[in-house]
Motif scaffolding. Structure first.
Motif, PDB file in Angstrom:
ATOM      1  N   GLU A  22       0.833  -1.213   0.000  1.00 38.99           N
ATOM      2  CA  GLU A  22       0.000   0.000   0.000  1.00 38.99           C
ATOM      3  C   GLU A  22       0.865   1.260   0.000  1.00 38.99           C
ATOM      4  O   GLU A  22       0.597   2.204  -0.762  1.00 38.99           O
ATOM      5  N   LEU A  25       2.371   1.708  -3.418  1.00 41.60           N
ATOM      6  CA  LEU A  25       1.371   2.184  -4.379  1.00 41.60           C
ATOM      7  C   LEU A  25       1.117   3.684  -4.207  1.00 41.60           C
ATOM      8  O   LEU A  25       0.948   4.406  -5.194  1.00 41.60           O
ATOM      9  N   ASP A  26       1.102   4.144  -2.960  1.00 40.33           N
ATOM     10  CA  ASP A  26       0.908   5.570  -2.690  1.00 40.33           C
ATOM     11  C   ASP A  26       2.022   6.416  -3.302  1.00 40.33           C
ATOM     12  O   ASP A  26       1.800   7.573  -3.661  1.00 40.33           O
ATOM     13  N   ASP A  31      -0.707   5.617 -12.436  1.00 43.84           N
ATOM     14  CA  ASP A  31      -2.034   5.890 -11.888  1.00 43.84           C
ATOM     15  C   ASP A  31      -2.730   4.576 -11.536  1.00 43.84           C
ATOM     16  O   ASP A  31      -3.283   3.896 -12.404  1.00 43.84           O
ATOM     17  N   MET A  32      -2.655   4.212 -10.258  1.00 45.93           N
ATOM     18  CA  MET A  32      -3.286   2.995  -9.759  1.00 45.93           C
ATOM     19  C   MET A  32      -4.087   3.334  -8.521  1.00 45.93           C
ATOM     20  O   MET A  32      -3.704   4.197  -7.740  1.00 45.93           O
ATOM     21  N   ASP A  33      -5.175   2.636  -8.365  1.00 44.82           N
ATOM     22  CA  ASP A  33      -5.992   2.772  -7.172  1.00 44.82           C
ATOM     23  C   ASP A  33      -5.939   1.432  -6.455  1.00 44.82           C
ATOM     24  O   ASP A  33      -5.703   0.396  -7.076  1.00 44.82           O
ATOM     25  N   TYR A  34      -6.169   1.448  -5.163  1.00 45.71           N
ATOM     26  CA  TYR A  34      -6.214   0.166  -4.446  1.00 45.71           C
ATOM     27  C   TYR A  34      -7.271   0.243  -3.363  1.00 45.71           C
ATOM     28  O   TYR A  34      -7.629   1.316  -2.875  1.00 45.71           O
ATOM     29  N   GLU A  35      -7.768  -0.942  -3.033  1.00 49.49           N
ATOM     30  CA  GLU A  35      -8.759  -1.064  -1.973  1.00 49.49           C
ATOM     31  C   GLU A  35      -8.423  -2.298  -1.169  1.00 49.49           C
ATOM     32  O   GLU A  35      -8.112  -3.354  -1.726  1.00 49.49           O
ATOM     33  N   ILE A  43      -5.689  -4.076  -6.533  1.00 53.72           N
ATOM     34  CA  ILE A  43      -5.012  -2.975  -7.214  1.00 53.72           C
ATOM     35  C   ILE A  43      -5.670  -2.823  -8.584  1.00 53.72           C
ATOM     36  O   ILE A  43      -5.754  -3.788  -9.345  1.00 53.72           O
ATOM     37  N   THR A  44      -6.136  -1.612  -8.895  1.00 56.15           N
ATOM     38  CA  THR A  44      -6.766  -1.349 -10.181  1.00 56.15           C
ATOM     39  C   THR A  44      -5.905  -0.370 -10.969  1.00 56.15           C
ATOM     40  O   THR A  44      -5.590   0.721 -10.480  1.00 56.15           O
ATOM     41  N   GLU A  46      -5.689   2.325 -13.480  1.00 52.80           N
ATOM     42  CA  GLU A  46      -6.697   3.276 -13.936  1.00 52.80           C
ATOM     43  C   GLU A  46      -6.744   3.416 -15.459  1.00 52.80           C
ATOM     44  O   GLU A  46      -7.804   3.683 -16.018  1.00 52.80           O
ATOM     45  N   GLN A  51      -7.095  -5.473 -13.010  1.00 56.81           N
ATOM     46  CA  GLN A  51      -6.792  -5.583 -11.590  1.00 56.81           C
ATOM     47  C   GLN A  51      -5.752  -6.659 -11.311  1.00 56.81           C
ATOM     48  O   GLN A  51      -5.649  -7.642 -12.039  1.00 56.81           O
TER      49      GLN A  51
END
Length: 110
Positions: A22, A25-26, A31-35, A43-44, A46, A51
């Motif tokens: 995490e 990734l930050d 450009d990736m998003d994570y949840e 990890i998505t 964008e 994923q």
């Protein structure tokens, strides 16, 4: 050591690993998003919506990575997670599958 005896060490290794991913990734330029939902980190990418999913598999004490190129099972061996099929360590594996899915170089710097 039995599996039950090693469970606390496994849980600590998983938690430490997911937090490190995490954080990486930050700080990544891509450009990736994570949840994160408990023991699953999604990890998505964008740019294309694909994923990569990291999940805790407590019953077998593994970390699984699901990517477009396949599923990977990693066991914790000092000094870190190692893929049982490719022999890659987790940082190498993640950089590779994210690069393949992004279509350009991704380096998390783990």
């Amino acid at each position: 050591m039995t599996q039950a005896d090693s469970q606390p060490a496994y849980n600590a290794a998983i938690e430490e690993t997911l937090i490190a991913v995490e954080d990486a990734l930050d700080n990544c330029d891509v450009d990736m998003d994570y949840e994160r939902s408990d023991s699953v980190l999604t990890i998505t990418l964008e740019d294309n919506g694909t994923q990569v999913i990291l999940s805790r598999q407590s019953a077998v004490q593994e970390l699984w990575v699901a990517a477009r190129s396949g599923g990977y099972h990693l066991k914790f061996e000092m000094p870190g997670w190692k893929c049982t099929t490719t022999g890659e360590d987790l940082p190498t594996l993640l950089d590779r599958v994210l690069t393949e899915q992004q279509g350009s170089a991704v380096s998390l710097g783990l």
